[in-house]
Design an enzyme around this catalytic site. Structure first.
Site, PDB file in Angstrom:
ATOM      1  CB  CYS A 115      -4.515   3.298 -13.301  1.00 51.50           C
ATOM      2  SG  CYS A 115      -3.536   4.180 -12.068  1.00 51.50           S
ATOM      3  CG  HIS A 167      -3.850  -1.121 -12.802  1.00 54.24           C
ATOM      4  ND1 HIS A 167      -2.620  -0.592 -13.073  1.00 54.24           N
ATOM      5  CD2 HIS A 167      -4.412  -0.311 -11.870  1.00 54.24           C
ATOM      6  CE1 HIS A 167      -2.443   0.502 -12.341  1.00 54.24           C
ATOM      7  NE2 HIS A 167      -3.519   0.697 -11.600  1.00 54.24           N
ATOM      8  CG  ASN A 186      -0.794   2.049  -9.399  1.00 55.06           C
ATOM      9  OD1 ASN A 186      -0.571   2.022 -10.610  1.00 55.06           O
ATOM     10  ND2 ASN A 186      -1.961   2.424  -8.898  1.00 55.06           N
TER      11      ASN A 186
HETATM   12  N1  COA Z   1       1.616   4.200   6.522  1.00 52.17           N
HETATM   13  C1  COA Z   1       1.107   3.990   7.752  1.00 52.17           C
HETATM   14  N2  COA Z   1      -0.171   4.248   8.070  1.00 52.17           N
HETATM   15  C2  COA Z   1      -0.957   4.755   7.102  1.00 52.17           C
HETATM   16  C3  COA Z   1      -0.481   5.011   5.806  1.00 52.17           C
HETATM   17  C4  COA Z   1       0.872   4.712   5.534  1.00 52.17           C
HETATM   18  N3  COA Z   1       1.427   4.896   4.317  1.00 52.17           N
HETATM   19  N4  COA Z   1      -1.492   5.508   5.055  1.00 52.17           N
HETATM   20  C5  COA Z   1      -2.570   5.571   5.852  1.00 52.17           C
HETATM   21  N5  COA Z   1      -2.244   5.117   7.091  1.00 52.17           N
HETATM   22  C6  COA Z   1      -3.123   5.000   8.247  1.00 52.17           C
HETATM   23  C7  COA Z   1      -4.275   5.970   8.209  1.00 52.17           C
HETATM   24  O1  COA Z   1      -3.887   7.222   8.717  1.00 52.17           O
HETATM   25  C8  COA Z   1      -5.293   5.276   9.073  1.00 52.17           C
HETATM   26  O2  COA Z   1      -4.964   5.500  10.402  1.00 52.17           O
HETATM   27  P1  COA Z   1      -6.128   5.738  11.492  1.00 52.17           P
HETATM   28  O3  COA Z   1      -6.919   4.454  11.514  1.00 52.17           O
HETATM   29  O4  COA Z   1      -5.380   6.008  12.752  1.00 52.17           O
HETATM   30  O5  COA Z   1      -6.927   6.907  10.996  1.00 52.17           O
HETATM   31  C9  COA Z   1      -5.047   3.793   8.802  1.00 52.17           C
HETATM   32  O6  COA Z   1      -3.721   3.712   8.238  1.00 52.17           O
HETATM   33  C10 COA Z   1      -6.031   3.185   7.834  1.00 52.17           C
HETATM   34  O7  COA Z   1      -6.129   4.009   6.677  1.00 52.17           O
HETATM   35  P2  COA Z   1      -7.141   3.669   5.540  1.00 52.17           P
HETATM   36  O8  COA Z   1      -7.051   4.729   4.489  1.00 52.17           O
HETATM   37  O9  COA Z   1      -8.474   3.367   6.127  1.00 52.17           O
HETATM   38  O10 COA Z   1      -6.480   2.319   4.989  1.00 52.17           O
HETATM   39  P3  COA Z   1      -7.032   1.317   3.927  1.00 52.17           P
HETATM   40  O11 COA Z   1      -7.158  -0.024   4.507  1.00 52.17           O
HETATM   41  O12 COA Z   1      -8.200   1.862   3.159  1.00 52.17           O
HETATM   42  O13 COA Z   1      -5.799   1.246   2.926  1.00 52.17           O
HETATM   43  C11 COA Z   1      -5.168   2.003   0.734  1.00 52.17           C
HETATM   44  C12 COA Z   1      -5.420   2.380   2.196  1.00 52.17           C
HETATM   45  C13 COA Z   1      -4.809   3.268  -0.033  1.00 52.17           C
HETATM   46  C14 COA Z   1      -3.998   1.043   0.690  1.00 52.17           C
HETATM   47  C15 COA Z   1      -6.418   1.314   0.141  1.00 52.17           C
HETATM   48  O14 COA Z   1      -7.557   2.076   0.431  1.00 52.17           O
HETATM   49  C16 COA Z   1      -6.316   1.121  -1.323  1.00 52.17           C
HETATM   50  O15 COA Z   1      -5.496   0.362  -1.808  1.00 52.17           O
HETATM   51  N6  COA Z   1      -7.213   1.745  -2.114  1.00 52.17           N
HETATM   52  C17 COA Z   1      -7.179   1.646  -3.532  1.00 52.17           C
HETATM   53  C18 COA Z   1      -6.103   2.525  -4.013  1.00 52.17           C
HETATM   54  C19 COA Z   1      -5.792   2.307  -5.438  1.00 52.17           C
HETATM   55  O16 COA Z   1      -5.695   1.210  -5.887  1.00 52.17           O
HETATM   56  N7  COA Z   1      -5.582   3.411  -6.147  1.00 52.17           N
HETATM   57  C20 COA Z   1      -5.146   3.425  -7.466  1.00 52.17           C
HETATM   58  C21 COA Z   1      -6.211   2.981  -8.375  1.00 52.17           C
HETATM   59  S1  COA Z   1      -5.567   3.061  -9.967  1.00 52.17           S
END
Ligand code: COA
Length: 326
Positions: free
Chosen positions: A115, A249, A279
């Protein structure tokens, strides 16, 4: 006294025609529109069609960028494609693009910084033009990122999309304060396990799928992007208030909003395309730039701040006074 600098004189972009909304995604992935929007800001993504490749996306974006500045492939000395999803393991997708646009005199190669690929490629092109490797470059971010997704893993597959963006860079002898004002890059392989693909030619001879510890990546993103932006501002002897547009980004709207607040910028000075594009990895910055130039928000002479972080970890920021002196 001459002030040689590399100008960013044009941009072009391309998105595949196939749009997949969160609702459509929810029909085959255990997710829902409300969750995706709330956690990421994403509403839809464009995905490549059967047979459509990264080189095709790159070609369409590059052709538009060249047309926007009245150049052809023959005018280009250097082509760098930032991509994690090349058409083939080798040769580079950049050599394919070189052939497609008939840039017979160009040096062409790919850069892999996921990225952060676009800011890496920009820095390399800037350095190569400044050191006499030519006068004009095409820097392209192009991804068919959907090819790396595990559609059974809802924590990653909802986040990404496909597309390409390209910029034309031109060396200018009397640039004043125009062009690339600063560029800062960092890498830290200690964090390679929080965002990676579980495949590759020398590990298991497969393409593999994206794996991510989302929360960890989020934490590093906000901290490292803020810090590298401070470095880029300092290297250019500028302050955040000198920035006309943050073109970040597009990974997650919450990361973008956090950067906006840390920089103290008004919300309407930030380009956000994550809602429509998701993304698109290395393509996301030039896609966002292209959208804001096309709709008239970004104008010749505006000062842009770009930043990105991705797998590696690899991250960076660049400050550019866009366009050319009239
Ligand atoms: N749809 C519904 N529920 C989902 C899901 C989806 N697509 N993906 C995860 N969940 C659920 C999980 O299972 C979890 O459930 P639980 O509480 O029962 O265990 C809950 O949602 C929370 O998951 P979590 O991973 O803690 O969510 P989060 O707030 O951290 O959000 C991201 C997840 C990926 C959106 C976030 O962490 C993020 O944006 N991170 C950076 C990612 C990024 O930018 N990557 C690229 C960099 S170049």
């Amino acid at each position: 006294m001459t002030n040689q600098r590399v100008l960013m004189t044009a941009v072009g972009s391309y998105l595949p025609a196939n749009v997949v909304t969160n609702e459509t995604l929810s029909s085959f992935v255990d997710t829902d529109d409300a969750w995706i929007r709330r956690r990421t800001g994403i509403a839809q993504r464009h995905l490549v069609a059967e047979g459509e490749t990264t080189a095709d996306l790159a070609y369409n974006a590059a052709a538009k960028a060249l047309a926007n500045v009245g150049l052809t492939g023959g005018d280009i000395d250097l082509i760098i494609i930032a991509t994690t999803t090349p058409d083939n393991t080798f040769p580079s997708t950049a050599t394919k693009l070189q052939h497609m646009i008939e840039a017979k005199n160009a040096i062409a190669f790919d850069v892999q910084a996921v990225c952060a690929g676009f800011v890496y490629a920009l820095d390399i092109a800037d350095a190569m033009l400044q050191s006499g490797r030519g006068r004009r470059a095409l820097v392209v971010g192009a991804e068919s990122f959907s090819k790396l997704l595990d559609w059974e893993d809802r924590t990653t597959c909802v986040l990404f999309g496909d597309g390409a963006g390209a910029v034309v860079l031109e060396l200018a002898d009397d640039a004043g304060d125009w062009g690339i004002r600063s560029s800062v890059l960092h890498s830290d392989g200690a964090y390679r396990d929080i965002l990676f693909v579980d495949g590759g030619p020398s590990s298991n001879a497969s393409v593999g799928h994206v794996r991510m510890e989302g929360k960890e990546v989020f934490r590093h993103a906000v901290e490292k992007l803020a810090s590298v932006m401070d470095e880029a501002l300092s290297a250019a002897s500028m302050e955040a208030r000198d920035i006309d547009w943050l073109v970040p980004h597009q990974a997650n709207v919450r990361i973008i909003d956090a950067m906006q607040k840390k920089m103290g910028l008004p919300s309407d000075r930030v380009v956000r395309t994550v809602e429509q594009h998701a993304n698109t990895s290395a393509a996301s910055i030039p896609l966002a730039l292209s959208a804001a130039v096309d709709d008239g928000r970004i104008k010749n002479g505006d000062v842009l701040a770009m930043e990105a972080i991705g797998g590696g970890l690899a991250w960076g920021a660049a400050l550019v006074k866009f366009g050319r002196p009239s």
